[in-house]
Every structure is written in C-alpha cells, then in structure tokens.
Design an enzyme around this catalytic site. Sequence first.
Site, PDB file in Angstrom:
ATOM      1  N   ASP A  30     -45.033  11.219   3.715  1.00 54.93           N
ATOM      2  CA  ASP A  30     -44.759  10.094   2.823  1.00 54.93           C
ATOM      3  C   ASP A  30     -45.730  10.146   1.649  1.00 54.93           C
ATOM      4  O   ASP A  30     -46.924  10.397   1.819  1.00 54.93           O
ATOM      5  CB  ASP A  30     -44.905   8.772   3.595  1.00 54.93           C
ATOM      6  CG  ASP A  30     -44.285   7.608   2.855  1.00 54.93           C
ATOM      7  OD1 ASP A  30     -43.271   7.073   3.329  1.00 54.93           O
ATOM      8  OD2 ASP A  30     -44.816   7.221   1.783  1.00 54.93           O
ATOM      9  N   ILE A  31     -45.220   9.885   0.447  1.00 51.08           N
ATOM     10  CA  ILE A  31     -46.043   9.968  -0.763  1.00 51.08           C
ATOM     11  C   ILE A  31     -47.082   8.840  -0.817  1.00 51.08           C
ATOM     12  O   ILE A  31     -48.116   8.969  -1.477  1.00 51.08           O
ATOM     13  CB  ILE A  31     -45.128   9.942  -2.018  1.00 51.08           C
ATOM     14  CG1 ILE A  31     -45.811  10.548  -3.223  1.00 51.08           C
ATOM     15  CG2 ILE A  31     -44.639   8.533  -2.321  1.00 51.08           C
ATOM     16  CD1 ILE A  31     -44.866  10.827  -4.385  1.00 51.08           C
ATOM     17  N   ASN A  83     -36.338   1.167   8.527  1.00 49.40           N
ATOM     18  CA  ASN A  83     -36.042  -0.040   7.749  1.00 49.40           C
ATOM     19  C   ASN A  83     -34.571   0.020   7.340  1.00 49.40           C
ATOM     20  O   ASN A  83     -34.127   1.010   6.755  1.00 49.40           O
ATOM     21  CB  ASN A  83     -36.927  -0.097   6.499  1.00 49.40           C
ATOM     22  CG  ASN A  83     -38.400  -0.254   6.850  1.00 49.40           C
ATOM     23  OD1 ASN A  83     -38.744  -0.990   7.777  1.00 49.40           O
ATOM     24  ND2 ASN A  83     -39.268   0.438   6.134  1.00 49.40           N
ATOM     25  N   GLY A  89     -37.139  -4.227   3.889  1.00 49.16           N
ATOM     26  CA  GLY A  89     -38.111  -3.345   3.263  1.00 49.16           C
ATOM     27  C   GLY A  89     -37.603  -1.953   2.955  1.00 49.16           C
ATOM     28  O   GLY A  89     -38.384  -1.083   2.544  1.00 49.16           O
ATOM     29  N   GLN A  90     -36.294  -1.712   3.127  1.00 48.19           N
ATOM     30  CA  GLN A  90     -35.782  -0.384   2.768  1.00 48.19           C
ATOM     31  C   GLN A  90     -35.801  -0.231   1.252  1.00 48.19           C
ATOM     32  O   GLN A  90     -35.251  -1.067   0.529  1.00 48.19           O
ATOM     33  CB  GLN A  90     -34.355  -0.177   3.316  1.00 48.19           C
ATOM     34  CG  GLN A  90     -33.858   1.252   3.067  1.00 48.19           C
ATOM     35  CD  GLN A  90     -32.503   1.550   3.697  1.00 48.19           C
ATOM     36  OE1 GLN A  90     -31.863   0.674   4.301  1.00 48.19           O
ATOM     37  NE2 GLN A  90     -32.064   2.796   3.553  1.00 48.19           N
ATOM     38  N   HIS A  96     -33.776   7.268   6.849  1.00 48.93           N
ATOM     39  CA  HIS A  96     -34.969   8.031   7.238  1.00 48.93           C
ATOM     40  C   HIS A  96     -35.696   7.297   8.345  1.00 48.93           C
ATOM     41  O   HIS A  96     -35.632   6.074   8.448  1.00 48.93           O
ATOM     42  CB  HIS A  96     -35.895   8.257   6.039  1.00 48.93           C
ATOM     43  CG  HIS A  96     -36.233   7.009   5.281  1.00 48.93           C
ATOM     44  ND1 HIS A  96     -35.366   6.431   4.386  1.00 48.93           N
ATOM     45  CD2 HIS A  96     -37.318   6.197   5.326  1.00 48.93           C
ATOM     46  CE1 HIS A  96     -35.905   5.330   3.888  1.00 48.93           C
ATOM     47  NE2 HIS A  96     -37.096   5.155   4.455  1.00 48.93           N
ATOM     48  N   HIS A  98     -39.463   6.712   9.852  1.00 49.85           N
ATOM     49  CA  HIS A  98     -40.903   6.859   9.635  1.00 49.85           C
ATOM     50  C   HIS A  98     -41.563   7.253  10.953  1.00 49.85           C
ATOM     51  O   HIS A  98     -41.236   6.696  12.011  1.00 49.85           O
ATOM     52  CB  HIS A  98     -41.520   5.527   9.195  1.00 49.85           C
ATOM     53  CG  HIS A  98     -41.014   4.998   7.884  1.00 49.85           C
ATOM     54  ND1 HIS A  98     -41.738   5.102   6.707  1.00 49.85           N
ATOM     55  CD2 HIS A  98     -39.869   4.356   7.563  1.00 49.85           C
ATOM     56  CE1 HIS A  98     -41.062   4.525   5.728  1.00 49.85           C
ATOM     57  NE2 HIS A  98     -39.920   4.058   6.219  1.00 49.85           N
TER      58      HIS A  98
HETATM   59  P1  5GP Z   1     -38.413   2.670   3.104  1.00 50.48           P
HETATM   60  O1  5GP Z   1     -39.197   1.528   2.538  1.00 50.48           O
HETATM   61  O2  5GP Z   1     -37.130   2.926   2.329  1.00 50.48           O
HETATM   62  O3  5GP Z   1     -38.200   2.567   4.587  1.00 50.48           O
HETATM   63  O4  5GP Z   1     -39.337   3.944   2.952  1.00 50.48           O
HETATM   64  C1  5GP Z   1     -39.295   4.776   1.850  1.00 50.48           C
HETATM   65  C2  5GP Z   1     -40.563   5.600   1.912  1.00 50.48           C
HETATM   66  O5  5GP Z   1     -40.386   6.722   1.074  1.00 50.48           O
HETATM   67  C3  5GP Z   1     -41.798   4.839   1.406  1.00 50.48           C
HETATM   68  O6  5GP Z   1     -42.780   4.814   2.430  1.00 50.48           O
HETATM   69  C4  5GP Z   1     -42.254   5.649   0.188  1.00 50.48           C
HETATM   70  O7  5GP Z   1     -43.659   5.747   0.087  1.00 50.48           O
HETATM   71  C5  5GP Z   1     -41.598   7.013   0.425  1.00 50.48           C
HETATM   72  N1  5GP Z   1     -41.227   7.718  -0.791  1.00 50.48           N
HETATM   73  C6  5GP Z   1     -40.554   7.211  -1.866  1.00 50.48           C
HETATM   74  N2  5GP Z   1     -40.364   8.165  -2.796  1.00 50.48           N
HETATM   75  C7  5GP Z   1     -40.922   9.304  -2.278  1.00 50.48           C
HETATM   76  C8  5GP Z   1     -41.049  10.634  -2.781  1.00 50.48           C
HETATM   77  O8  5GP Z   1     -40.608  10.972  -3.886  1.00 50.48           O
HETATM   78  N3  5GP Z   1     -41.681  11.538  -1.987  1.00 50.48           N
HETATM   79  C9  5GP Z   1     -42.180  11.197  -0.764  1.00 50.48           C
HETATM   80  N4  5GP Z   1     -42.791  12.166  -0.062  1.00 50.48           N
HETATM   81  N5  5GP Z   1     -42.080   9.957  -0.260  1.00 50.48           N
HETATM   82  C10 5GP Z   1     -41.465   9.021  -1.014  1.00 50.48           C
END
Ligand code: 5GP
Length: 106
Positions: A30-31, A83, A89-90, A96, A98
Amino acid sequence: MSECIFCKIINGEFNTEFVYEDEYAVVFKDINPKADTHLLVVPRKHVESLNELDDEVLLGKLMMTVKKAAKAAGLKSYRTVINTGKEAGQEVFHLHIHILAGSIKL
Ligand code: 5GP
Ligand code: ZN
C-alpha cells in the site's frame, strides 16, 4: 485504456513491484501504509467491490492468495480488511483485500 488505478498497476503502467502474484491476483505494498506491513491483494479481473463479485471460485482463490502472500512475506499473524462502499471507506473501486500486520493504525 482503463481509468482504474489498480487496473493500471496490474497492467504494469507504474512499474509497481509485486511482492506476490498468481493467476488470479497481484499483491503489492500500500502506498500509504496503515501498519508496519500493509499489502493489497488485488484480483487481475476488474470487479468494483465485493458487492459486484458473484464468482465464488475467485473469492476462494483470493483468500488463498492472502494466505500465500502472508506466508511469502513472513507473516504469521495479520488482519484482513475489505472495505465495501464509500461510506465504509472504500476509495479505490477495484476490489482488494488489505493485509495488515505489526503495529496497525486502523
Ligand atoms: P480502500 O480505502 O479503497 O479500501 O483502500 C485503497 C488503498 O489503496 C488505500 O490504502 C491507499 O493507500 C491505496 N492506494 C491508492 N492508490 C494507490 C497506488 O497508486 N498505489 C498503491 N500501492 N496503493 C494505493
Ligand atoms: Zn480496475
């Protein structure tokens, strides 16, 4: 060309390192990590969220990929989070899972 950031990552557009990959999914860091180790297990197929997934086989394969990626990363103890939907929080609308381990800030 897809506008989806995770599809772009899967297609290699950002040269993202995959810490694990198989036929069904890729796994990368995760970034913006919320834990000492924070990985994302992302199906190669674009599915918006768990609500849009109706493929039981793929769901099972993804969970097995979680287990294999965690093992490959040397993790014995970890939390998995999915999420589903904006209010939960998605932020990225490509399904995906986590994987969080170590000190978790979530
Ligand atoms: P969500 O909130 O949708 O469950 O999680 C999305 C996750 O993707 C977040 O934790 C966010 O930091 C990560 N993320 C978003 N854009 C990128 C990206 O370009 N590269 C990587 N490695 N992670 C990303
Ligand atoms: Zn996508």
